[in-house]
Design a protein around this motif. Structure first.
Motif, PDB file in Angstrom:
ATOM      1  N   ALA A 160       0.820  -1.217   0.000  1.00  9.44           N
ATOM      2  CA  ALA A 160       0.000   0.000   0.000  1.00  9.44           C
ATOM      3  C   ALA A 160       0.854   1.267   0.000  1.00  9.44           C
ATOM      4  CB  ALA A 160      -0.940   0.005   1.198  1.00  9.44           C
ATOM      5  N   THR A 161       2.061   1.172   0.547  1.00 11.83           N
ATOM      6  CA  THR A 161       2.971   2.322   0.580  1.00 11.83           C
ATOM      7  C   THR A 161       4.332   1.883   0.066  1.00 11.83           C
ATOM      8  OG1 THR A 161       3.837   1.915   2.803  1.00 11.83           O
ATOM      9  CG2 THR A 161       1.783   3.186   2.653  1.00 11.83           C
ATOM     10  N   ASN A 162       5.242   2.824  -0.026  1.00 17.68           N
ATOM     11  CA  ASN A 162       6.611   2.492  -0.430  1.00 17.68           C
ATOM     12  C   ASN A 162       7.420   1.902   0.714  1.00 17.68           C
ATOM     13  OD1 ASN A 162       6.188   3.418  -3.028  1.00 17.68           O
ATOM     14  ND2 ASN A 162       6.769   5.514  -2.501  1.00 17.68           N
ATOM     15  N   GLY A 163       6.857   1.906   1.916  1.00 15.12           N
ATOM     16  CA  GLY A 163       7.566   1.397   3.081  1.00 15.12           C
ATOM     17  C   GLY A 163       8.052   2.532   3.961  1.00 15.12           C
ATOM     18  N   ILE A 164       8.939   2.195   4.863  1.00 17.44           N
ATOM     19  CA  ILE A 164       9.474   3.172   5.821  1.00 17.44           C
ATOM     20  C   ILE A 164      10.979   3.274   5.631  1.00 17.44           C
ATOM     21  CG2 ILE A 164       9.770   3.743   8.257  1.00 17.44           C
ATOM     22  CD1 ILE A 164       7.319   1.991   8.829  1.00 17.44           C
ATOM     23  N   GLN A 165      11.468   4.494   5.477  1.00 15.81           N
ATOM     24  CA  GLN A 165      12.908   4.728   5.378  1.00 15.81           C
ATOM     25  C   GLN A 165      13.417   5.149   6.757  1.00 15.81           C
ATOM     26  OE1 GLN A 165      14.948   4.431   2.541  1.00 15.81           O
ATOM     27  NE2 GLN A 165      16.587   4.653   4.030  1.00 15.81           N
ATOM     28  N   PHE A 166      14.315   4.383   7.336  1.00 16.89           N
ATOM     29  CA  PHE A 166      14.905   4.706   8.629  1.00 16.89           C
ATOM     30  C   PHE A 166      16.207   5.467   8.391  1.00 16.89           C
ATOM     31  CE2 PHE A 166      12.152   1.140   9.526  1.00 16.89           C
ATOM     32  CZ  PHE A 166      11.506   1.581  10.668  1.00 16.89           C
ATOM     33  N   TRP A 167      16.470   6.465   9.227  1.00 15.76           N
ATOM     34  CA  TRP A 167      17.563   7.406   9.005  1.00 15.76           C
ATOM     35  C   TRP A 167      18.869   7.028   9.664  1.00 15.76           C
ATOM     36  CZ3 TRP A 167      14.710  12.689   9.930  1.00 15.76           C
ATOM     37  CH2 TRP A 167      13.709  12.822   8.979  1.00 15.76           C
ATOM     38  N   GLY A 168      18.861   6.029  10.520  1.00 16.27           N
ATOM     39  CA  GLY A 168      20.108   5.664  11.190  1.00 16.27           C
ATOM     40  C   GLY A 168      20.599   6.766  12.106  1.00 16.27           C
ATOM     41  N   SER A 169      21.898   6.991  12.095  1.00 19.53           N
ATOM     42  CA  SER A 169      22.534   8.045  12.902  1.00 19.53           C
ATOM     43  C   SER A 169      22.334   7.852  14.402  1.00 19.53           C
ATOM     44  CB  SER A 169      22.054   9.438  12.485  1.00 19.53           C
ATOM     45  OG  SER A 169      22.377   9.689  11.140  1.00 19.53           O
ATOM     46  N   SER A 170      22.289   6.595  14.842  1.00 17.64           N
ATOM     47  CA  SER A 170      22.263   6.342  16.280  1.00 17.64           C
ATOM     48  C   SER A 170      23.472   7.030  16.903  1.00 17.64           C
ATOM     49  CB  SER A 170      22.338   4.835  16.554  1.00 17.64           C
ATOM     50  OG  SER A 170      21.251   4.171  15.974  1.00 17.64           O
ATOM     51  N   PHE A 171      23.369   7.377  18.183  1.00 21.16           N
ATOM     52  CA  PHE A 171      24.507   8.049  18.802  1.00 21.16           C
ATOM     53  C   PHE A 171      24.549   7.826  20.299  1.00 21.16           C
ATOM     54  CE2 PHE A 171      21.157  11.209  19.153  1.00 21.16           C
ATOM     55  CZ  PHE A 171      21.336  11.718  20.438  1.00 21.16           C
ATOM     56  N   ALA A 172      25.714   8.079  20.862  1.00 19.42           N
ATOM     57  CA  ALA A 172      25.913   8.166  22.304  1.00 19.42           C
ATOM     58  C   ALA A 172      26.580   9.503  22.549  1.00 19.42           C
ATOM     59  CB  ALA A 172      26.784   7.024  22.809  1.00 19.42           C
ATOM     60  N   ALA A 173      26.030  10.270  23.477  1.00 23.77           N
ATOM     61  CA  ALA A 173      26.579  11.589  23.797  1.00 23.77           C
ATOM     62  C   ALA A 173      26.967  11.629  25.267  1.00 23.77           C
ATOM     63  CB  ALA A 173      25.559  12.681  23.499  1.00 23.77           C
ATOM     64  N   GLY A 174      28.047  12.329  25.545  1.00 23.49           N
ATOM     65  CA  GLY A 174      28.526  12.470  26.908  1.00 23.49           C
ATOM     66  C   GLY A 174      27.724  13.503  27.681  1.00 23.49           C
ATOM     67  N   PRO A 175      28.076  13.716  28.933  1.00 23.72           N
ATOM     68  CA  PRO A 175      27.301  14.583  29.808  1.00 23.72           C
ATOM     69  C   PRO A 175      27.322  16.064  29.434  1.00 23.72           C
ATOM     70  CG  PRO A 175      29.266  13.826  30.924  1.00 23.72           C
ATOM     71  CD  PRO A 175      29.180  13.079  29.629  1.00 23.72           C
ATOM     72  N   GLN A 176      28.206  16.464  28.538  1.00 25.90           N
ATOM     73  CA  GLN A 176      28.225  17.857  28.097  1.00 25.90           C
ATOM     74  C   GLN A 176      27.811  17.992  26.634  1.00 25.90           C
ATOM     75  OE1 GLN A 176      32.265  18.639  29.830  1.00 25.90           O
ATOM     76  NE2 GLN A 176      31.200  20.496  30.510  1.00 25.90           N
ATOM     77  N   GLY A 177      27.184  16.933  26.105  1.00 21.77           N
ATOM     78  CA  GLY A 177      26.659  16.982  24.752  1.00 21.77           C
ATOM     79  C   GLY A 177      27.623  16.551  23.669  1.00 21.77           C
ATOM     80  N   GLU A 178      28.819  16.170  24.036  1.00 23.23           N
ATOM     81  CA  GLU A 178      29.808  15.754  23.033  1.00 23.23           C
ATOM     82  C   GLU A 178      29.478  14.351  22.528  1.00 23.23           C
ATOM     83  OE1 GLU A 178      31.433  14.159  26.921  1.00 23.23           O
ATOM     84  OE2 GLU A 178      30.255  15.877  26.263  1.00 23.23           O
ATOM     85  N   PHE A 179      29.686  14.127  21.230  1.00 25.29           N
ATOM     86  CA  PHE A 179      29.456  12.808  20.666  1.00 25.29           C
ATOM     87  C   PHE A 179      30.550  11.857  21.124  1.00 25.29           C
ATOM     88  CE2 PHE A 179      26.891  14.941  17.316  1.00 25.29           C
ATOM     89  CZ  PHE A 179      25.736  14.180  17.457  1.00 25.29           C
ATOM     90  N   LEU A 180      30.143  10.742  21.689  1.00 25.68           N
ATOM     91  CA  LEU A 180      31.068   9.665  22.001  1.00 25.68           C
ATOM     92  C   LEU A 180      31.091   8.665  20.857  1.00 25.68           C
ATOM     93  CD1 LEU A 180      29.980   9.094  25.706  1.00 25.68           C
ATOM     94  CD2 LEU A 180      31.893  10.480  24.862  1.00 25.68           C
ATOM     95  N   PHE A 181      29.970   8.592  20.141  1.00 25.69           N
ATOM     96  CA  PHE A 181      29.844   7.715  18.979  1.00 25.69           C
ATOM     97  C   PHE A 181      28.664   8.208  18.147  1.00 25.69           C
ATOM     98  CE2 PHE A 181      27.569   4.200  16.951  1.00 25.69           C
ATOM     99  CZ  PHE A 181      28.562   3.728  16.106  1.00 25.69           C
ATOM    100  N   ARG A 182      28.803   8.153  16.834  1.00 25.48           N
ATOM    101  CA  ARG A 182      27.684   8.442  15.939  1.00 25.48           C
ATOM    102  C   ARG A 182      27.746   7.462  14.781  1.00 25.48           C
ATOM    103  NH1 ARG A 182      25.261  14.052  13.591  1.00 25.48           N
ATOM    104  NH2 ARG A 182      23.483  13.058  12.604  1.00 25.48           N
ATOM    105  N   ALA A 183      26.660   6.740  14.595  1.00 27.48           N
ATOM    106  CA  ALA A 183      26.596   5.716  13.559  1.00 27.48           C
ATOM    107  C   ALA A 183      26.274   6.341  12.211  1.00 27.48           C
ATOM    108  CB  ALA A 183      25.540   4.670  13.920  1.00 27.48           C
ATOM    109  N   SER A 184      26.493   5.571  11.202  1.00 25.75           N
ATOM    110  CA  SER A 184      26.231   5.977   9.826  1.00 25.75           C
ATOM    111  C   SER A 184      24.735   6.185   9.598  1.00 25.75           C
ATOM    112  CB  SER A 184      26.738   4.887   8.890  1.00 25.75           C
ATOM    113  OG  SER A 184      26.271   5.072   7.581  1.00 25.75           O
ATOM    114  N   ASP A 185      24.417   6.989   8.600  1.00 27.05           N
ATOM    115  CA  ASP A 185      23.018   7.131   8.191  1.00 27.05           C
ATOM    116  C   ASP A 185      22.709   6.239   6.994  1.00 27.05           C
ATOM    117  OD1 ASP A 185      24.362   8.455   6.202  1.00 27.05           O
ATOM    118  OD2 ASP A 185      23.218  10.301   6.343  1.00 27.05           O
ATOM    119  N   ALA A 186      23.709   5.429   6.578  1.00 31.74           N
ATOM    120  CA  ALA A 186      23.516   4.589   5.394  1.00 31.74           C
ATOM    121  C   ALA A 186      23.840   3.114   5.620  1.00 31.74           C
ATOM    122  CB  ALA A 186      24.372   5.116   4.248  1.00 31.74           C
ATOM    123  N   GLU A 187      24.666   2.800   6.594  1.00 37.26           N
ATOM    124  CA  GLU A 187      25.119   1.426   6.818  1.00 37.26           C
ATOM    125  C   GLU A 187      24.781   0.977   8.235  1.00 37.26           C
ATOM    126  OE1 GLU A 187      26.578  -0.425   4.450  1.00 37.26           O
ATOM    127  OE2 GLU A 187      26.442   1.254   3.046  1.00 37.26           O
TER     128      GLU A 187
END
Length: 90
Positions: A22-49
């Motif tokens: 009925a639809t084209n499906g759902i596109q998920f954006w990825g970009s999971s992340f972990a941020a430290g207590p001051q907002g700094e990225f500790l890890f950021r995942a890909s938006d494609a893989e």
């Protein structure tokens, strides 16, 4: 993060087709992340893989950040009554 705690957000990546067609499906954006207590990225995942990561999070650092920057200390609890009244009086 404002209270000195780390934040972890997880999201899938890629397209999940709609089995009904009925639809084209759902596109998920990825970009999971972990941020430290001051907002700094500790890890950021890909938006494609797909990625899998183990991220070390130092909870003691979060406690230190809360001491250095006592964000909650300056709350105006006396002002909360008016803010919450709109939900209580309904």
């Amino acid at each position: 993060m404002a209270n000195g705690l780390p934040v972890v957000a997880v999201n899938r990546v890629g397209l999940e087709p709609d089995p009904s067609g009925a639809t084209n499906g759902i596109q998920f954006w990825g970009s999971s992340f972990a941020a430290g207590p001051q907002g700094e990225f500790l890890f950021r995942a890909s938006d494609a893989e797909e990625e899998c990561a183990i991220v070390d999070i130092d909870l003691r650092r979060g406690e230190n950040v809360r001491r250095w920057w006592p964000f909650l200390r300056d709350r105006r609890i006396d002002a909360y009554t008016a803010i919450t009244r709109r939900f209580i009086d309904d």
